[in-house]
Design an enzyme around this catalytic site. Structure first.
Site, short mmCIF file in Angstrom:
data_model
loop_
_atom_site.label_atom_id
_atom_site.label_comp_id
_atom_site.label_asym_id
_atom_site.label_seq_id
_atom_site.Cartn_x
_atom_site.Cartn_y
_atom_site.Cartn_z
N LYS A 105 0.84 -1.20 0.00
CA LYS A 105 0.00 0.00 0.00
C LYS A 105 0.87 1.25 0.00
CE LYS A 105 -3.68 2.56 0.37
NZ LYS A 105 -4.65 2.69 1.43
N HIS A 142 -3.24 5.04 -2.37
CA HIS A 142 -4.08 6.14 -1.90
C HIS A 142 -3.75 7.30 -2.83
CE1 HIS A 142 -6.32 8.49 1.21
NE2 HIS A 142 -5.77 9.43 0.46
N HIS A 180 -10.36 3.44 -3.55
CA HIS A 180 -11.47 4.35 -3.18
C HIS A 180 -11.55 5.59 -4.07
CE1 HIS A 180 -8.09 6.06 -1.02
NE2 HIS A 180 -8.18 5.23 -0.01
N ASP A 253 -13.41 0.43 2.25
CA ASP A 253 -12.63 1.39 3.05
C ASP A 253 -13.30 1.62 4.41
OD1 ASP A 253 -10.49 3.01 3.67
OD2 ASP A 253 -11.28 4.77 2.65
O1 DOR Z 1 -11.19 8.03 5.41
C1 DOR Z 1 -10.17 7.36 5.50
N1 DOR Z 1 -9.87 6.69 6.64
N2 DOR Z 1 -9.32 7.35 4.48
C2 DOR Z 1 -8.12 6.78 4.59
O2 DOR Z 1 -7.38 6.84 3.63
C3 DOR Z 1 -7.66 6.16 5.86
C4 DOR Z 1 -8.79 5.76 6.68
C5 DOR Z 1 -8.40 5.45 8.11
O3 DOR Z 1 -7.43 4.72 8.32
O4 DOR Z 1 -9.10 5.91 9.01
ZN ZN Z 2 -8.43 3.06 3.47
#
Ligand code: DOR
Ligand code: ZN
Length: 360
Positions: A105, A142, A180, A253
């Site tokens: 990732k 990401h 996402h 996600d």
């Molecule tokens: O909204 C999110 N929460 N986007 C991310 O990329 C990480 C994730 C998290 O780990 O809380």
């Molecule tokens: Zn994520």
């Protein structure tokens, strides 16, 4: 296996979730069941504190996840390595060869929750990406730039131009999942790319646009990253997810945070969607007149992209209105699920796990 579809009942090949945050400790103990009940496998994100950067850490985390899954549920966590500027390509390759790491990732440093140890410059990953390309190991991205001069609503589109397109050109055999996605630019890019590029789409980005964050007051439980965009982007995501194009598949996600961390002057990004995930996707697919395409999106395109067998068990969704609980307990903290207090028309009935999987 075709989906047995009737107005009131939907039987699907057991799905997988290609993007989850299961956390650790009490949070893991509370949330694991919500992913492991409907989903046979899940790509588990490595953004713990400290992040998962070694084979040994991933093995330990996998054990803790399995220990948190209630007895009787058949679930396989698929582990990922968190890329840093210094990560050793040999460690990644060894983890892949030993069946521990499914993918790596990429978090641009500072892009999101627990990304402080992420990558400061994609060029620093050249040796790692070369190695991943040669062993066929997918890179999960990401896809947001972190430059302060780039508006947060433009960060995904700029990432495509500045980082993703050049990286794909430099590594023509590298498999990439654009995670996402939230914009029509991302949809168009993935559609036009060759078959080694795919994307996950969350249930929440299909359901709401940025108004859900800001109209009538700030709604911290709708805050996630990448942040929801304008309505025309949501429409592009809905068209892509329900199109039957195998480049787009399910990745929730789901990202639980305690309510206190969400309802704060500087609230955390993340939506805890696991308890309603499949029901929520079914809502979108039904609204789009595409329930017959849900199975491909949820259960077939992901494993085919990853080169994994399809699951043979099934899950059943029943048309039955139910009210989503307001909160769930995770040790001493409470978490609020997506759709908390709201009603959903589809309800998951049964996940019949199967011992084995069919050949691809
Ligand atoms: O909204 C999110 N929460 N986007 C991310 O990329 C990480 C994730 C998290 O780990 O809380
Ligand atoms: Zn994520």
């Amino acid at each position: 296996m075709p989906a047995a579809t009737s107005p009131d009942r939907l039987v699907l090949r057991r799905p997988d979730d290609w993007h989850v945050h299961l956390r650790d400790g009490d949070m893991l103990a509370a949330v694991a069941r919500h992913t492991a009940w409907p989903f046979a496998r899940a790509i588990t994100m490595p953004n713990l504190v400290p992040p998962i950067t070694t084979v040994e850490a991933a093995r330990g985390y996998r054990e803790r996840i399995l220990a948190a899954v209630p007895a009787g549920l058949d679930f396989e966590p698929l582990m990922t390595a968190y890329l840093t500027d210094e990560i050793d390509p040999e460690e990644i390759a060894r983890g892949h060869a030993e069946g521990v790491f499914t993918a790596c990732k990429l978090y641009p440093a500072g892009a999101t929750t627990n990304s402080a140890s992420g990558v400061t410059d994609i060029r620093r990953l050249d040796r790692v990406l070369e190695r991943m390309q040669s062993i066929g190991m997918p890179l999960l991205v990401h896809g947001e730039v972190v430059d302060h001069d780039i508006d947060i609503f433009d960060r995904e589109a700029v990432f495509i131009e500045r980082i993703l397109a050049p990286t794909l050109a430099r590594f023509p055999g590298l498999k990439v999942v654009f995670e996402h996605i939230t914009t029509c630019e991302a949809v168009d890019f993935v559609r036009a790319a060759d078959a080694r590029v795919a994307a996950t789409i969350t249930a929440h980005h299909l359901e709401f646009n940025r108004n859900a964050l800001l109209v009538g007051g700030i709604r911290p439980h709708h805050y996630c990253l990448p942040v929801a965009k304008r309505e025309h982007h949501r429409q592009a995501l809905r068209a892509a997810a329900t199109s039957g194009n195998p480049k787009f598949f399910l990745g929730t996600d789901t990202a639980p945070h305690g309510i206190a961390e969400k309802e704060s002057a500087c609230g955390c990004a993340g939506i805890f969607s696991a308890p309603v995930a499949l029901e929520s996707y079914a809502k979108t697919f039904e609204e789009e007149g595409a329930l017959d395409r849900l199975e491909g999106f949820a259960s077939e395109y992901g494993p085919r992209f990853y080169g994994l067998p399809l699951n043979t068990g099934t899950v059943t969704l029943q048309r039955q209105s139910w009210t989503v609980p307001d909160t769930l307990e995770a040790g001493s903290v409470r978490i609020r699920p997506f759709h908390a207090g709201g009603a959903l028309a589809w309800r998951l009935q049964d996940a019949r796990a199967s011992e084995d999987t069919e050949p691809r």
